[in-house]
Design a protein around this motif. Structure first.
Motif, short mmCIF file in Angstrom:
data_model
loop_
_atom_site.label_atom_id
_atom_site.label_comp_id
_atom_site.label_asym_id
_atom_site.label_seq_id
_atom_site.Cartn_x
_atom_site.Cartn_y
_atom_site.Cartn_z
N ILE A 196 -9.87 3.66 -1.83
CA ILE A 196 -8.63 2.93 -2.15
C ILE A 196 -8.75 2.35 -3.56
O ILE A 196 -9.79 1.81 -3.93
N CYS A 197 -7.68 2.50 -4.32
CA CYS A 197 -7.61 1.88 -5.65
C CYS A 197 -6.57 0.77 -5.60
O CYS A 197 -5.46 0.97 -5.10
N ARG A 198 -6.94 -0.39 -6.10
CA ARG A 198 -6.02 -1.52 -6.15
C ARG A 198 -5.64 -1.76 -7.60
O ARG A 198 -6.50 -1.99 -8.45
N SER A 202 -7.61 -3.01 -12.39
CA SER A 202 -7.69 -1.91 -11.45
C SER A 202 -9.09 -1.92 -10.84
O SER A 202 -10.08 -2.07 -11.54
N LYS A 249 -11.23 -8.04 1.44
CA LYS A 249 -10.82 -7.55 0.13
C LYS A 249 -9.43 -6.90 0.16
O LYS A 249 -8.91 -6.51 -0.86
N GLY A 250 -8.85 -6.80 1.34
CA GLY A 250 -7.54 -6.19 1.50
C GLY A 250 -6.43 -7.23 1.42
O GLY A 250 -6.49 -8.19 0.65
N LEU A 297 -7.28 -2.22 5.18
CA LEU A 297 -6.47 -3.10 4.32
C LEU A 297 -6.00 -4.35 5.06
O LEU A 297 -5.94 -5.43 4.49
N HIS A 312 -2.01 -1.06 -3.51
CA HIS A 312 -3.20 -0.37 -3.01
C HIS A 312 -2.83 1.10 -2.82
O HIS A 312 -1.93 1.41 -2.04
N ARG A 352 -11.58 0.07 -7.79
CA ARG A 352 -11.76 1.16 -6.83
C ARG A 352 -12.78 0.71 -5.81
O ARG A 352 -13.86 0.24 -6.15
N ALA A 370 0.86 -1.18 0.00
CA ALA A 370 0.00 0.00 0.00
C ALA A 370 0.89 1.22 0.00
O ALA A 370 2.00 1.19 0.54
#
Length: 138
Positions: A128-130, A121, A32-33, A27, A95, A123, A9
């Motif tokens: 947070i964008c992964r 990608s 999902k983190g 996170l 992240h 959101r 991150a």
């Protein structure tokens, strides 16, 4: 050949985020983190994992095997630097937190020049964008 994955991150300006931020706690705990990547990986690499052993193991391990290294503190950054040094990282899961740190430790301060392709990608509602990157073919 196995896959070596880095999960990390960073703030918008590229720094390791403060562990006390609510988004960092999300996170660390949300399905999902980071937990998602540990659950889907085969092995989790600790900060003291011998990288030379991993170089040997990676080539002799089935391609369905994934080694996951979490980079959320300075110890993780040290492991990532060693993995970059041996050029064995295949996937980066980054992240990006909607925060600007201004100072601190840059996540990729020790990465070697390399090419990456954005594969996906996502959101999340919390901002947070992964981004998931795979190494360009060598």
């Amino acid at each position: 050949m196995a896959t070596v994955r880095i999960v990390t991150a960073m703030t918008i300006d590229g720094f390791l985020p403060d562990a006390g931020l609510p988004l960092v706690r999300w996170l660390m705990t949300d399905a999902k983190g980071f937990r998602h990547w540990h659950d889907t990986g085969t092995y989790t690499l600790g900060p003291d994992h011998p990288v030379l052993d991993l170089v040997c193991d990676k080539d002799s391990t089935d391609k369905s095997c994934t080694y996951t290294a979490e980079v959320s503190d300075l110890d993780g950054m040290g492991l990532m630097a060693r993995l970059f040094l041996y050029n064995i990282i295949d996937e980066l899961v980054i992240h990006i937190l909607p925060e600007i740190a201004g100072t601190g430790h840059r996540v990729f301060q020790s990465g070697l020049p390399s090419g990456w392709i954005l594969r996906k990608s996502t959101r999340f509602k919390n901002g947070i964008c992964r981004n998931i990157y795979r190494r360009k073919a060598r």
